[in-house]
Design a protein around this motif. Structure first.
Motif, short mmCIF file in Angstrom:
data_model
loop_
_atom_site.label_atom_id
_atom_site.label_comp_id
_atom_site.label_asym_id
_atom_site.label_seq_id
_atom_site.Cartn_x
_atom_site.Cartn_y
_atom_site.Cartn_z
N GLU A 283 -10.49 4.82 -2.18
CA GLU A 283 -9.65 5.34 -0.68
C GLU A 283 -10.47 6.89 -0.93
N GLU A 284 -10.61 7.57 -1.80
CA GLU A 284 -10.27 8.97 -2.39
C GLU A 284 -12.21 9.49 -1.25
N HIS B 50 1.33 -1.21 0.16
CA HIS B 50 0.42 -0.02 0.10
C HIS B 50 0.76 0.94 0.08
N ARG C 294 0.59 3.97 -3.23
CA ARG C 294 -0.27 5.19 -2.96
C ARG C 294 0.94 6.56 -2.25
N THR D 228 -10.10 4.76 6.67
CA THR D 228 -10.35 3.75 5.04
C THR D 228 -9.60 2.18 5.03
N PHE D 229 -7.97 2.79 5.88
CA PHE D 229 -7.09 1.11 4.76
C PHE D 229 -7.88 0.27 5.61
N VAL E 118 -11.88 0.38 3.51
CA VAL E 118 -11.61 -0.03 2.57
C VAL E 118 -10.60 -0.80 1.53
N VAL E 119 -9.60 -0.53 1.93
CA VAL E 119 -8.39 -1.96 1.25
C VAL E 119 -8.67 -3.08 2.20
N LYS F 97 -6.76 8.18 7.39
CA LYS F 97 -6.39 7.21 6.85
C LYS F 97 -6.59 6.26 7.30
N ARG G 299 -11.86 8.87 2.00
CA ARG G 299 -11.54 9.85 3.10
C ARG G 299 -12.74 11.68 2.82
N PRO H 207 -7.81 4.31 -6.51
CA PRO H 207 -7.79 5.54 -5.21
C PRO H 207 -8.72 6.02 -5.42
#
Length: 607
Positions: free
Chosen positions: A486-487, A406, A410, A499-500, A503-504, A496, A490, A483
């Protein structure tokens, strides 16, 4: 409305607006926390992945009873470089790595083409078969082939004696058998790396070549292979880099024929008959290995780094298989040979040997080997220690690989550099020397000194060894996440970290689980690291099985490894069941929550 009125209204919201000199307090706090977490992560990565190679490099220029603790001297370094045996080891390593990688990549690419582009019978079994073979530990695989070709009662030697009158074990060691065994072991790697790109290629390109008058063979060599050339080159570099650190298979089939590669040369240098092991010489060998691996990585980055290779397709994309007629039975024969070569022969030999009193002798079958293994008090603790190290080490390695992937995707140029160094640095260090590097790096540090001789030191070493493997399995899943997702999180107010994890992680979970499993198997069958860091009271299954093999109890070593594989299968089945149940419950909870939101929204609209 007049033009002046429109201009005035358009500029009204800007009256009194000034660019803020500082970010809002919550944003400043979030950035501060992110920077602290990033700094802590980089510090941990440095201690785990960069400090041992640095100390190993310094050990090449020091003399003393322990690497890195003696006086500075360039003498041992120059002495090792001046030996003809050093460059013979380098040449052997290059030949073994390049030849095995090229052979396995060619076979893997062909099987991937058969699986995706043809209607060969049983083609759908190729992928699961390769995945199952991949989880076989290298020492288990090597011992199986060793029992096939070594000894008067070995099947190959019985066949040679009955047909040609040849006695002894002419194929027991040397270049031919070592190349055959190593290529067979890495065929699944080449296949699994190539089947994805092969499936994403549009079959319409081959059809266009066929319509232009090219034969199917010409279309394969002029269209399919050129399109796969960038991927094949990258996979070849990767497999060659890992081949430089191969230990178990060259140990079984190379040392008897006086064929040494980097890892076995380091092992014999550290465990030789000399009163004082030559730490500086071992470190110098690893420096040469590191230079070769770095050179390969640089060449790969130079060739592929600034280029983008795409197959432009539209709505007509179709990876449809084609019927090639009767020759597909030959394709099926190649698949069967590859499966027997890479899995069935060594596995069957280990199973049969584990039930024989003495391997190869026609004395019937018995369970005495299992009884002898299970009667030892250390067997249960050894298997339990191996399973715990495999599960925890695989999970931590996969977690580190996910974070690094990641960061590389990113982050900026610095983070990409850090991720690349951490991902490739352990590849250049044979596991046998990594144990020495860890001891050398942690011995001067008071807080880390207490870890030496404990299972935690083994766990740290395993994390360093298998993290590059887990990274290769996970980074593809991370690259597939847009991306924009994630945006969006955000913009909705998520930090962050949130989000990680929201989402990720859910999107990359299948790749993460695959990386965890592959890394865990790598830990369970690794011999090069624990052979130096383990003690008589703290051994893994690989070390105990290798000791039994060296003492002449190959049948008990086979029984021990089969018990480990059975335990891994049971634990893996339980883990898969729990993961399925948890996934079902999470999806059910999400559906219930969505239904509640929709119901409440409908009531509000009705009101």
């Amino acid at each position: 409305m007049s033009e002046s009125g429109m201009t005035e209204r358009a500029t009204m919201p800007l009256v009194g607006w000034m660019r803020p000199d500082r970010l809002p307090a919550d944003w400043r706090g979030e950035r501060l926390i992110a920077r602290i977490l990033l700094g802590a992560a980089i510090a941990v990565l440095f201690v785990l992945f960069l400090l041992p190679p640095i100390m190993m490099a310094l050990a090449a220029f020091r003399v003393g009873n322990l690497a890195g603790q003696g006086d500075w001297s360039i003498g041992p370094f120059l002495e090792t470089l001046g030996r003809a045996s050093t460059w013979r080891v380098a040449l052997n390593s290059i030949i073994l790595s390049a030849a095995s990688s090229l052979g396995a990549l060619a076979m893997g690419t062909f099987l991937a083409w058969v699986s995706v582009r043809t209607t060969t019978p049983l083609r759908r079994l190729i992928t699961p078969a390769m995945a199952v073979i991949l989880v076989m530990p290298s020492l288990f695989y090597g011992l199986g082939w060793y029992l096939v070709v070594n000894g008067n009662a070995a099947p190959v030697n019985i066949l040679l004696r009955s047909l040609f009158g040849i006695t002894g074990s002419p194929l027991g060691s040397g270049w031919p058998i070592m190349l055959v065994v190593v290529i067979g072991y890495v065929i699944p790697v080449g296949y699994l790396f190539m089947v994805g790109p092969m499936a994403r290629m549009d079959a319409a390109l081959d059809d266009a070549a066929r319509m232009s008058g090219a034969s199917r063979t010409a279309a394969f060599f002029t269209v399919t292979l050129p399109l796969l050339r960038p991927t094949m080159f990258g996979v070849f570099v990767l497999m060659t880099s890992y081949g430089f650190s191969a230990f178990e298979l060259p140990l079984l089939f190379g040392i008897q024929a006086d064929i040494h590669v980097f890892s076995t040369a380091v092992y014999t240098t550290l465990t030789g008959q000399d009163a004082i092991p030559n730490y500086a010489g071992a470190s110098t060998l690893s420096l040469i290995l590191m230079a070769l691996v770095i050179g390969l990585v640089v060449v790969r980055s130079f060739v592929l780094g600034s280029r983008r290779y795409s197959t432009i397709t539209g709505k007509g994309f179709r990876p449809e298989p084609k019927d090639y007629g009767r020759i597909q039975w030959a394709f099926l024969a190649v698949f069967v040979i590859a499966v027997c070569w890479a899995g069935i022969i060594p596995l069957a030999q280990m199973i049969i040997g584990s039930f024989q009193p003495l391997f190869g002798l026609s004395l019937g079958f018995t369970t005495a080997n299992y009884e002898a293994v299970l009667s030892e008090r250390r067997t249960a603790s050894t298997i339990m220690l191996t399973l715990v190290l495999a599960a925890s080490g695989g999970f931590l390695a996969a977690s580190v690989a996910l974070v690094m992937s990641h960061m590389a995707t990113r982050g900026g140029q610095f983070l990409r550099f850090v991720a690349a160094v951490v991902s490739w640095a352990p590849v250049a260090i044979p596991g046998i020397l990594l144990g020495l590097a860890l001891i050398t790096a942690y011995l001067p540090v008071p807080g880390l000194r207490s870890l030496i001789g404990t299972p935690f030191m083994l766990l740290i070493g395993f994390i360093v060894v298998v993290t590059p493997i887990a990274t290769r399995a996970i980074e593809g899943g991370v690259l597939q996440i847009s991306p924009e997702l994630e945006e969006s999180a955000r913009i909705s107010g998520a930090s962050k970290v949130v989000t990680f994890f929201t989402v990720v992680v859910p999107l990359v979970l299948p790749s993460f689980l695959a990386g965890w499993f592959i890394a865990g198997i790598g830990v369970a069958g690794n011999l090069s690291l624990p052979v130096l860091l383990s003690s008589p009271t703290m051994q893994t299954v690989a070390v105990q099985a290798y000791d039994a093999y060296r003492q002449g109890y190959a049948t008990q070593a086979a029984a021990l490894f089969l018990l480990l594989m059975l335990a891994v299968a049971v634990v893996g089945g339980i883990a898969w069941g729990l993961a399925f149940i948890i996934t079902f419950l999470v999806k059910r909870a999400q559906r219930t929550r969505i239904d509640r939101v929709m119901t409440s929204t409908g009531r509000e609209k009705h009101a």
